[in-house]
Design an enzyme around this catalytic site. Sequence first.
Site, PDB file in Angstrom:
ATOM      1  N   TYR A  66       1.969 -15.614  -9.273  1.00 53.25           N
ATOM      2  CA  TYR A  66       1.418 -14.405  -9.888  1.00 53.25           C
ATOM      3  C   TYR A  66       2.465 -13.304 -10.052  1.00 53.25           C
ATOM      4  CZ  TYR A  66      -3.319 -16.139  -9.368  1.00 53.25           C
ATOM      5  OH  TYR A  66      -4.464 -16.881  -9.471  1.00 53.25           O
ATOM      6  N   LYS A 115      -0.017 -25.430   0.805  1.00 54.30           N
ATOM      7  CA  LYS A 115       0.211 -26.738   0.180  1.00 54.30           C
ATOM      8  C   LYS A 115       1.642 -27.152   0.536  1.00 54.30           C
ATOM      9  CE  LYS A 115      -1.184 -30.027  -2.532  1.00 54.30           C
ATOM     10  NZ  LYS A 115      -2.035 -31.071  -1.987  1.00 54.30           N
ATOM     11  N   ASP A 146      -5.886 -28.521  -0.437  1.00 58.53           N
ATOM     12  CA  ASP A 146      -6.902 -29.389  -1.048  1.00 58.53           C
ATOM     13  C   ASP A 146      -7.930 -29.847  -0.017  1.00 58.53           C
ATOM     14  OD1 ASP A 146      -4.621 -30.610  -0.085  1.00 58.53           O
ATOM     15  OD2 ASP A 146      -4.752 -32.352  -1.389  1.00 58.53           O
ATOM     16  N   ASP A 156      -6.952 -17.315  -4.615  1.00 58.20           N
ATOM     17  CA  ASP A 156      -7.757 -17.095  -5.815  1.00 58.20           C
ATOM     18  C   ASP A 156      -8.821 -18.192  -5.932  1.00 58.20           C
ATOM     19  OD1 ASP A 156      -8.545 -15.893  -8.119  1.00 58.20           O
ATOM     20  OD2 ASP A 156      -6.728 -16.298  -9.265  1.00 58.20           O
TER      21      ASP A 156
END
Length: 411
Positions: A159, A222, A275, A299
């Site tokens: 972002y 992640k 995930d 987000d």
Amino acid sequence: MNDRAELDAARYRKISIEGGRLNVPDHAIVPYIEGDGVGPEIWEATSMVLRTAVRCAYNGERSVRFVEVLAGLKAQIQCGNPLPAETLAAFREYVVGIKGPLETPVGGGIRSLNVAIRQALDLYACVRPVKYRPGVPSPLRYPERVDVVIFRENTEDVYAGIEYPAGSGMVDDLRELIGPAIAGDSAVGLKIMSREASKRLVRKAIQYALDNGRRSVTLVHKGNIMKHTEGAFRNWGYEVARDEFPGRVVEEGDSKEGHGRANEGTIVIKDRIADNMMQQLLLHPEEYDVIATPNLNGDYISDLVAAEVGGLGIAPGANVGTGCAVFEATHGTAPDLAGKGRANPCSLILSGVMMLEHLGWKEAASLLEKALEHVIGGGVLTDDLAGGRGVSTWEFAQALAGAVADAGAGW
Ligand code: NAI
């Protein structure tokens, strides 16, 4: 803020920060951005309800004066600029603000105004508490098990806005530097994750968990794939816990109860791959409490968890930095509903509740929170929660203000 001098001269005063602490006058000025799309409708409802809650909680001894500052379409039309410098200056000067959603056209051209506001004011933590309220339809069998507070890093990650279009000279330069992993027709975006920004976010999440009697902080990342960015976020998070909260934060493997609290006054810190966390939050939400995560994961997770307890129309949020805090509806401008008077104002109202808590006006916050549960529990719902057969935005606000005013008499 044309009438600023007049306000300052009258009984309303600025909120300020003194010695790192918020100094809140009894009669406070709070700048607001109305927002685009459904913004004006939900702001009208929210401002009326917030003023009612403050008046009823303090019998006029405290009050808030909302003063408009411009952003979005309204600012574009009136000032030729969707985010005037004066608006950012007002948030800096008045320390606490509230805003409706702002439109961001997809694709090239205008950058997200929301992201621009967060970066310009260094509002580094996006805080989103999500919990179930009885009476709200949920797709989960046991929605009451959802009670999490998400701390999303707000200034970095993909972002940060460092992107180069396919065919640009910068992509050619990067290809020369990095090699054929960047194909000739690629667009390129950079993922930025710094030690300092990651650590201050995790620090805030841990401090919040300790201050509010929560059980755990989960670092969501992640890092199995993106080792030097997301993996580093995880490692820096554990470093903060070890170095800055010795004896108060216990690592999951060392905790007898796993997701439970290690001891009174301490919390557990753990981490999950993003995930996996998506399914964990659906299958075992009760195992998660405070969540600290980089921008993009945050987000996605925020909307997922919001959907579990009634959707975006009811999920509140705050963007908090060292200098100021801006409270905002988590949803967008809902163009499909704009101008119809049917949007759910709860997201902005509950963001207002967070703002009252931030000011230390806990009586007003608690009064409004209880009234909201009473109204929703009584079946007064907007269309999004009532299968299209709900009350209007304004009818909902009136029912809520009525419940606030009646609270003294008992419901
Ligand atoms: P959105 O949140 O505006 O709408 C998604 C869905 O949720 C729509 O079906 C909408 O009707 C529904 N919804 C949203 N708010 C609701 C409410 N208060 N009551 C009932 N239903 C509600 O997301 P979308 O369509 O992706 O974005 C529209 C615009 O908003 C875009 O320009 C986007 O950039 C902007 N946006 C702004 C945000 C902000 O200001 N913080 C956050 C997210 C999007």
